[in-house]
Enzyme design. Structure first.
Site, PDB file in Angstrom:
ATOM      1  N   HIS A 254       0.816  -1.221   0.000  1.00 35.51           N
ATOM      2  CA  HIS A 254       0.000   0.000   0.000  1.00 35.51           C
ATOM      3  C   HIS A 254       0.848   1.269   0.000  1.00 35.51           C
ATOM      4  O   HIS A 254       0.331   2.344  -0.299  1.00 35.51           O
ATOM      5  CB  HIS A 254      -0.908   0.048   1.231  1.00 35.51           C
ATOM      6  CG  HIS A 254      -1.912  -1.047   1.290  1.00 35.51           C
ATOM      7  ND1 HIS A 254      -2.874  -1.264   0.321  1.00 35.51           N
ATOM      8  CD2 HIS A 254      -2.082  -2.041   2.199  1.00 35.51           C
ATOM      9  CE1 HIS A 254      -3.614  -2.313   0.640  1.00 35.51           C
ATOM     10  NE2 HIS A 254      -3.160  -2.812   1.756  1.00 35.51           N
TER      11      HIS A 254
ATOM     12  N   ASP B 224      -3.106 -10.913  -1.701  1.00 40.10           N
ATOM     13  CA  ASP B 224      -3.595 -10.273  -0.470  1.00 40.10           C
ATOM     14  C   ASP B 224      -5.042  -9.813  -0.725  1.00 40.10           C
ATOM     15  O   ASP B 224      -5.415  -9.526  -1.857  1.00 40.10           O
ATOM     16  CB  ASP B 224      -2.697  -9.060  -0.176  1.00 40.10           C
ATOM     17  CG  ASP B 224      -3.017  -8.413   1.176  1.00 40.10           C
ATOM     18  OD1 ASP B 224      -2.214  -8.552   2.102  1.00 40.10           O
ATOM     19  OD2 ASP B 224      -4.090  -7.778   1.271  1.00 40.10           O
TER      20      ASP B 224
ATOM     21  N   TYR C 108      -4.076 -11.664   9.259  1.00 42.56           N
ATOM     22  CA  TYR C 108      -4.284 -11.197  10.637  1.00 42.56           C
ATOM     23  C   TYR C 108      -4.962 -12.218  11.524  1.00 42.56           C
ATOM     24  O   TYR C 108      -5.153 -11.962  12.708  1.00 42.56           O
ATOM     25  CB  TYR C 108      -5.066  -9.876  10.594  1.00 42.56           C
ATOM     26  CG  TYR C 108      -4.353  -8.900   9.692  1.00 42.56           C
ATOM     27  CD1 TYR C 108      -4.759  -8.703   8.360  1.00 42.56           C
ATOM     28  CD2 TYR C 108      -3.187  -8.257  10.109  1.00 42.56           C
ATOM     29  CE1 TYR C 108      -4.056  -7.876   7.507  1.00 42.56           C
ATOM     30  CE2 TYR C 108      -2.474  -7.431   9.256  1.00 42.56           C
ATOM     31  CZ  TYR C 108      -2.912  -7.247   7.962  1.00 42.56           C
ATOM     32  OH  TYR C 108      -2.189  -6.446   7.103  1.00 42.56           O
TER      33      TYR C 108
HETATM   34  C1  LIG Z   1      -0.856  -5.314   4.059  1.00 40.68           C
HETATM   35  C2  LIG Z   1      -2.381  -5.205   4.125  1.00 40.68           C
HETATM   36  O1  LIG Z   1      -2.906  -5.187   2.809  1.00 40.68           O
HETATM   37  O2  LIG Z   1      -2.911  -6.361   4.736  1.00 40.68           O
HETATM   38  N1  LIG Z   1      -2.764  -4.008   4.852  1.00 40.68           N
HETATM   39  C3  LIG Z   1      -4.173  -3.877   5.163  1.00 40.68           C
HETATM   40  C4  LIG Z   1      -4.493  -2.502   5.747  1.00 40.68           C
HETATM   41  C5  LIG Z   1      -5.938  -2.415   6.204  1.00 40.68           C
HETATM   42  C6  LIG Z   1      -6.245  -1.026   6.699  1.00 40.68           C
HETATM   43  N2  LIG Z   1      -7.479  -0.934   7.447  1.00 40.68           N
HETATM   44  C7  LIG Z   1      -8.692  -1.361   6.806  1.00 40.68           C
HETATM   45  C8  LIG Z   1      -9.911  -0.952   7.641  1.00 40.68           C
HETATM   46  C9  LIG Z   1     -11.146  -1.607   7.077  1.00 40.68           C
HETATM   47  N3  LIG Z   1     -11.358  -2.872   7.645  1.00 40.68           N
HETATM   48 ZN   LIG Z   2      -4.134  -7.085   3.177  1.00 37.97          ZN
END
Ligand SMILES: CC(O)(O)NCCCCNCCCN
Ligand SMILES: [Zn+2]
Length: 554
Positions: A137, A174, A307
Site C-alpha cells: 500500500h 492479499d 491477521y
Molecule cells: C498489508 C495489508 O494489505 O494487509 N494491509 C491492510 C491494511 C488495512 C487497513 N485498514 C482497513 C480498515 C477496514 N477494515
Molecule cells: Zn491485506
C-alpha cells in the site's frame, strides 16, 4: 536445474508494535511473524530451506520507489517521542509509526532484495521473505495500510536494474488492493501487476475507484494492470482457482515473465478479520504450484497481510512446502466459481449508502456505519473454524522409471522393476515407438486448452492418478510437454504415471524441476479459440470450474 528454497526472516522485524489505541491498526502485531516462523520450524520446513540473512536496504534502493522527502521524513521517526510519532502518523492513513519501525522497514526491503539476489543468481530456485512492515500500500511519498516502504515495488525495480530482468510479474493475492504497486507501474509494460481484492463496489478499504477492474494501466502500460475486485465476501477455493485458470495464467503465460513476485498476503484466507473470505489455507499450495512453472521457476514470495494467526501460519506453511517442491494436497471444497465475473464498472451500481447508522456521503463508508459493520463482523469471527490442512508427506523417492535395459536412466531417477516395490511419487513407463510425425497445434492454443479446460476439469475431477501419455501421432514440443508434466503434478497428490518415448526432459520435471519457459506466446489461432469455446460451453454445465461468465458472447 536450480533447486533449493530460500527462507529469509529475522526476529528484529518483530520489534515494533502499536503504542497507542487505534482499532484499525491493532491487528498488525509482531505475533504475525512469530507464529509464521514458529510453524515453519515446528513442521520441519524451515530446516529444509536455505536460510539467507536479512540486510538493511540502502537509501538508493528505497529511492527506487519513494521520494527523497518521504525517506528523509521517515528517517526522523526513530528520534520522535510518543506525541510526535502520533502526529507524524496522522499524516497518513491506516498505519502507525514506532521508534524502531524505520529500522524494520529497511530490513523488510533488504530481506526482499536478498531473496531477489539469490533467486536471480541461481543460488536457489525460489523462496519466501517473512517480513513486516508489509509494503504493497505504500506510495512514493506516503505510508499507508500498515506499510512504510513498498518492498515488492522496490524489488521489482531492483531486479530490472541490477539483474537485467526484462519482464516482471507481480501476483498480489492479499485481500486488499495493493494500490501502491499499481501506481508505481501504472505506465510500465515491463511489470505486470495482478491483484484480486475485497472491493464491495468501492465500499471496502481503501475505497478507490482505481481498484476496479476497468483500471488496466495507462500509456504504454495499458493492459499490464489486472484488477479482480470481489464485490462480495465469502469467496472460496473454486473462485480463486477459476480466476487463476481463466484470467491470471493465460495472461501470465502470454507475458512470459523472467521473474515472478507474490505479494503473499494471507488475509484472503478463511478466518481473517479483514478479508471475510472462505478459501482454506491449502489453496495457497495450489496457487503457488500454478505459478512455479513461469520464469523457469524463479518465484519470490513476500509476506504482506494476514491477521488471523491460525490461518496465517497454516497458509505460510502451505506456500513454503510447495516452493520446496512437495506435492500439493487434494484441493478442498471445490464447488463451482460462486460469482460470475465482475459485471459492470462499479460506479454504475455502487452499493446504496449504509442503512441506519450515520448516513455518511455516498461511498464514504469509512464512517461509523463501517465501524458498526466491523463490530458485527468481529463478533462472527470467533465462530469460524476450518479443518487443519492434511499433512503432506513427500515420499523419499520422487520419481522411478521402468526402462528397457538398453536405455540409460537419467541421473536422479531410480530404475525399478515394479511400481509397488518403491511406491514413488510418480512413475514413468518408457514406450518404444517410432517417432511420431511432426506438426502440432500451436503452443498458445495448447496452453489455452491446458489452462482453460484441462486444469479446471482436473481439479474438479480430483483424480487419484494422472496418466500422461506421450504417444505417436501428436508431437507436443518439449517446452509444452514440460509445462504439462509440471502443471498436472498439482493433481492427485502428485501421483503421475507417464507413458512416453522421450525420457530426458520429462524426467527433469518429474524430479520436481521447473518447466522451461515457453517464451512470449502469441494469441491462439481463431479456429482453436472457437473450438475451445464451444467445448467449454458444452462442458461447463457438468464442470462448474469451467465457468467464466454467465452470458459471455463474443
Ligand atoms: C498489508 C495489508 O494489505 O494487509 N494491509 C491492510 C491494511 C488495512 C487497513 N485498514 C482497513 C480498515 C477496514 N477494515
Ligand atoms: Zn491485506
Amino acid at each position: 536445474m536450480k533447486m533449493g528454497t530460500a527462507l529469509i526472516y529475522d526476529e528484529e522485524m518483530t520489534k515494533y508494535k502499536l503504542l497507542w489505541v487505534d482499532p484499525v491498526c491493532k491487528i498488525e502485531v509482531p505475533e504475525r511473524l512469530i507464529v509464521s516462523y514458529e510453524a515453519l520450524v515446528k513442521s520441519g520446513l524451515a530446516d529444509r530451506c536455505v536460510s539467507i540473512p536479512v540486510r538493511e536496504a540502502t537509501d538508493a534502493e528505497i529511492l527506487l520507489a519513494h521520494s527523497e522527502e518521504y525517506l528523509e521524513a521517515v528517517k526522523k521517526t526513530p528520534f520522535m517521542h510518543l506525541e510526535e510519532l502520533m502526529t507524524f502518523t496522522q499524516k497518513y492513513g491506516d498505519v502507525y509509526f514506532h521508534p524502531n519501525i524505520y529500522h524494520c522497514a529497511k530490513l523488510a526491503v533488504g530481506a526482499t532484495l536478498q531473496l531477489v539476489d539469490n533467486v536471480m543468481t541461481g543460488k536457489v530456485r525460489n523462496g519466501m521473505a517473512l517480513v513486516r512492515p508489509p509494503g504493497h500500500h505504500s506510495q512514493s511519498s506516503a505510508a499507508n495500510g500498515f506499510c512504510v516502504f513498498n518492498n515488492v515495488a522496490i524489488a521489482a525495480q531492483y531486479a530490472k536494474k541490477h539483474h537485467k530482468a526484462k519482464r516482471v510479474l507481480i501476483v498480489d493475492w492479499d485481500v486488499h488492493h495493493g494500490q501502491g504497486v499499481q501506481y508505481c507501474f501504472e505506465d510500465d509494460p515491463s511489470v505486470l501487476y495482478f491483484s484480486w481484492h475485497r472491493y464491495e463496489h468501492q465500499s471496502f478499504w481503501p475505497n478507490l475507484k482505481e481498484s476496479d477492474f476497468d483500471s488496466v494501466g495507462s500509456g504504454k502500460g495499458a493492459g499490464f494492470n489486472v484488477n479482480v475486485p470481489w464485490n462480495k465476501v465469502g469467496m472460496g477455493n473454486s473462485d480463486y482457482l477459476a480466476v487463476f485458470f481463466h484470467v491470471l495464467l493465460p495472461v501470465a503465460y502470454e507475458f512470459s515473465p523472467d521473474l515472478v513476485f507474490i505479494c503473499a498476503g494471507f488475509d484472503s484466507a478463511i478466518g481473517d478479520p479483514e478479508g471475510h473470505m472462505s478459501a482454506t489455507p491449502d489453496i495457497f499450495a495450489h496457487l503457488t504450484h500454478l505459478l512455479m512453472n513461469l520464469a523457469d521457476g524463479k518465484v519470490c514470495a513476500v509476506l504482506e497481510g494476514g491477521y488471523n494467526l491460525t490461518s496465517l501460519a497454516q497458509s505460510v506453511c502451505q506456500t513454503v512446502q510447495t516452493l520446496l517442491g512437495d506435492p500439493a494436497p487434494r484441493p478442498a471444497q471445490l464447488g463451482g466459481a460462486s460469482a460470475p465475473f465482475p459485471e459492470e464498472p462499479s460506479s454504475k451500481n455502487r452499493r446504496p449508502a449504509q442503512q441506519g447508522g450515520s448516513q455518511g456521503p455516498e461511498g464514504d463508508a469509512g464512517g461509523d456505519a463501517q465501524r458498526e459493520e466491523e463490530k458485527v463482523e468481529e463478533k462472527e469471527e470467533e465462530e469460524i473454524v476450518w479443518p487443519e490442512p492434511l499433512r503432506r508427506v513427500a515420499p523419499s523417492l520422487r520419481s522411478a522409471l521402468l526402462l528397457p535395459d538398453a536405455v540409460e536412466c537419467p541421473d536422479g531417477c531410480a530404475r525399478f522393476t515394479c511400481v509397488r516395490a518403491c511406491s514413488p511419487l510418480n512413475a514413468t513407463v518408457l514406450l518404444r515407438s517410432p517417432s511420431p510425425p511432426q506438426g502440432c497445434g500451436d503452443t498458445a492454443g495448447v496452453m489455452q486448452a491446458v489452462l482453460g479446460l484441462l486444469l479446471p476439469l482436473g481439479y474438479q475431477y480430483e483424480p487419484g492418478l494422472v496418466l500422461l501419455a506421450r504417444l505417436p501421432g501428436y508431437q507436443v514440443e518439449g517446452g509444452l510437454w514440460q509445462q504439462l508434466t509440471c502443471l498436472l503434478q498439482g493433481l492427485a497428490l502428485g501421483h503421475t504415471l507417464v507413458l512416453l518415448q522421450v525420457i530426458g526432459i520429462t524426467a527433469s520435471c518429474l524430479l520436481g524441476n521447473a518447466a522451461l519457459s515457453l517464451g512470449p506466446l502469441v494469441a491462439p489461432g481463431p479456429e482453436d479459440v472457437g473450438s475451445f469455446e464451444r467445448l467449454r460451453l458444452r462442458l461447463q454445465t457438468d464442470w462448474p470450474l469451467l465457468q467464466t461468465t454467465g452470458t459471455f458472447r463474443d
